[in-house]
Design a protein around this motif. Structure first.
Motif, PDB file in Angstrom:
ATOM      1  N   ILE A 175       9.238  -2.218   2.271  1.00 46.77           N
ATOM      2  CA  ILE A 175       7.877  -1.727   2.431  1.00 46.77           C
ATOM      3  C   ILE A 175       6.898  -2.865   2.168  1.00 46.77           C
ATOM      4  O   ILE A 175       6.869  -3.435   1.063  1.00 46.77           O
ATOM      5  CB  ILE A 175       7.579  -0.557   1.470  1.00 46.77           C
ATOM      6  N   PRO A 176       6.093  -3.245   3.175  1.00 46.33           N
ATOM      7  CA  PRO A 176       5.115  -4.327   2.977  1.00 46.33           C
ATOM      8  C   PRO A 176       4.125  -3.978   1.865  1.00 46.33           C
ATOM      9  O   PRO A 176       3.711  -2.824   1.723  1.00 46.33           O
ATOM     10  CB  PRO A 176       4.412  -4.422   4.332  1.00 46.33           C
ATOM     11  N   ASN A 177       3.771  -4.979   1.110  1.00 38.60           N
ATOM     12  CA  ASN A 177       2.850  -4.766  -0.012  1.00 38.60           C
ATOM     13  C   ASN A 177       1.517  -4.169   0.436  1.00 38.60           C
ATOM     14  O   ASN A 177       0.913  -3.359  -0.286  1.00 38.60           O
ATOM     15  CB  ASN A 177       2.607  -6.092  -0.750  1.00 38.60           C
ATOM     16  N   SER A 178       1.083  -4.538   1.624  1.00 44.04           N
ATOM     17  CA  SER A 178      -0.210  -4.060   2.111  1.00 44.04           C
ATOM     18  C   SER A 178      -0.250  -2.541   2.271  1.00 44.04           C
ATOM     19  O   SER A 178      -1.324  -1.943   2.272  1.00 44.04           O
ATOM     20  CB  SER A 178      -0.541  -4.724   3.450  1.00 44.04           C
ATOM     21  N   GLU A 179       0.946  -1.911   2.419  1.00 44.55           N
ATOM     22  CA  GLU A 179       0.993  -0.454   2.555  1.00 44.55           C
ATOM     23  C   GLU A 179       1.035   0.257   1.212  1.00 44.55           C
ATOM     24  O   GLU A 179       0.914   1.478   1.153  1.00 44.55           O
ATOM     25  CB  GLU A 179       2.209  -0.056   3.393  1.00 44.55           C
TER      26      GLU A 179
END
Length: 301
Positions: A190-194
């Motif tokens: 899961i990308p940090n931005s999400e």
């Protein structure tokens, strides 16, 4: 950031006004800016803990910005201070303080460090993991600096709802706010931005006192959140302001406008005026967002 005005009037102290001194709180760090007479009394009156002040910034060696310093340094000893104290100011400030301590046979019980300034250019004088402080060269009758305080960018903010929706275990929350992507049990990353929101935008505060109108400071204070700029006189005394190398409210507002600052904070008023509201009225003819400093006031920046 939180700013507390301990004193903001020019020249001599009076029964109901004090010369220049401020406390700037940044992420639980306290910075004392100038130290006119009565500073330690005002620190007590405003319930500010002496022990949390580790760095003092002096703009210049005129008495209404300095004469409270030896008293504060001495009181720290009487209060059994053990923490180091750093003092930043023009060359000569070390001699002034140590001479008084030596003649009184009253040296400190803690480490006292002097950082004497001589540069005519803006320079970094303090930095830690949360804040930087640069000088702002000013033009006055003696060597003078203002100070620019800037927060560093903080960590990202957790989007707890998103983390819950993805089923992310709370043990990963610290890594999330530190900017790391998070692996799930099923192999997905899961990308940090999400999982996060942008950090809270860092704040900045510029302190400029005392100085004539000086457009050379504009690139240094460009876009700051709050600019404190001296406004010793109203425009009717513009000639006197020039003669004494001070500024008027309109001149301060002009600097604020040209520098695109968010808010102008006026101070260092001459005591010849019966109302400081006149300073706001004049400044508002040039710049809209104007605050008035006054002794005992606090501002959340």
């Amino acid at each position: 950031m939180k700013l507390t005005i301990l004193g903001c009037y020019a020249a001599t102290p009076r029964t109901f006004t004090n010369p220049t001194s401020q406390v700037l709180e940044i992420k639980n760090r306290l910075f004392l800016i100038d130290c006119g007479e009565g500073t330690q009394v005002e620190l007590r009156r405003n319930k500010i803990k002496f022990s949390k002040i580790e760095h003092i910034f002096i703009s210049h060696l005129h008495g209404d910005h300095l004469y409270g310093l030896i008293g504060l340094v001495s009181s720290f000893t009487l209060l059994n201070r053990t923490a180091d104290l750093h003092i930043y100011g023009p060359k000569g400030i070390k001699e002034i303080i140590l001479l008084q301590l030596r003649l009184a046979n009253s040296f400190t019980g803690y480490n006292l460090y002097f950082h004497e300034l001589t540069s005519a250019e803006s320079e970094l004088v303090y930095e830690d993991d949360k804040v930087t402080v640069h000088t702002i060269p000013l033009k006055h009758r003696v060597y003078t600096n203002g100070y620019l305080f800037r927060e560093k960018m903080g960590i990202r903010r957790l989007n707890a709802q998103a983390a819950e929706n993805y089923g992310v275990d709370k043990v990963y929350y610290r890594n999330i706010v530190l900017g790391k992507d998070i692996p799930l049990d099923d192999g997905r990353i899961i990308p940090n931005s999400e999982l996060t929101f942008e950090p809270v935008p860092p704040k900045s505060y510029a302190f400029c006192s005392d100085t004539i109108y000086n457009e050379e400071i504009i690139p240094i204070v460009k876009n700051v959140d709050v600019l404190y700029h001296e406004s010793t006189f109203l425009e009717s005394e513009a000639e006197l302001a020039h003669k004494t190398m001070h500024a008027t409210a309109i001149q301060a507002a002009t600097i604020a406008k040209l520098a695109d600052v968010k808010t102008l904070l006026l101070g260092h008023y001459s005591t010849r005026y019966d109302s400081i509201e006149k300073f706001r009225e004049e400044a508002n003819t040039v710049f809209e967002s104007v605050w008035l400093a006054d002794d005992g006031l606090s501002f959340d920046l």
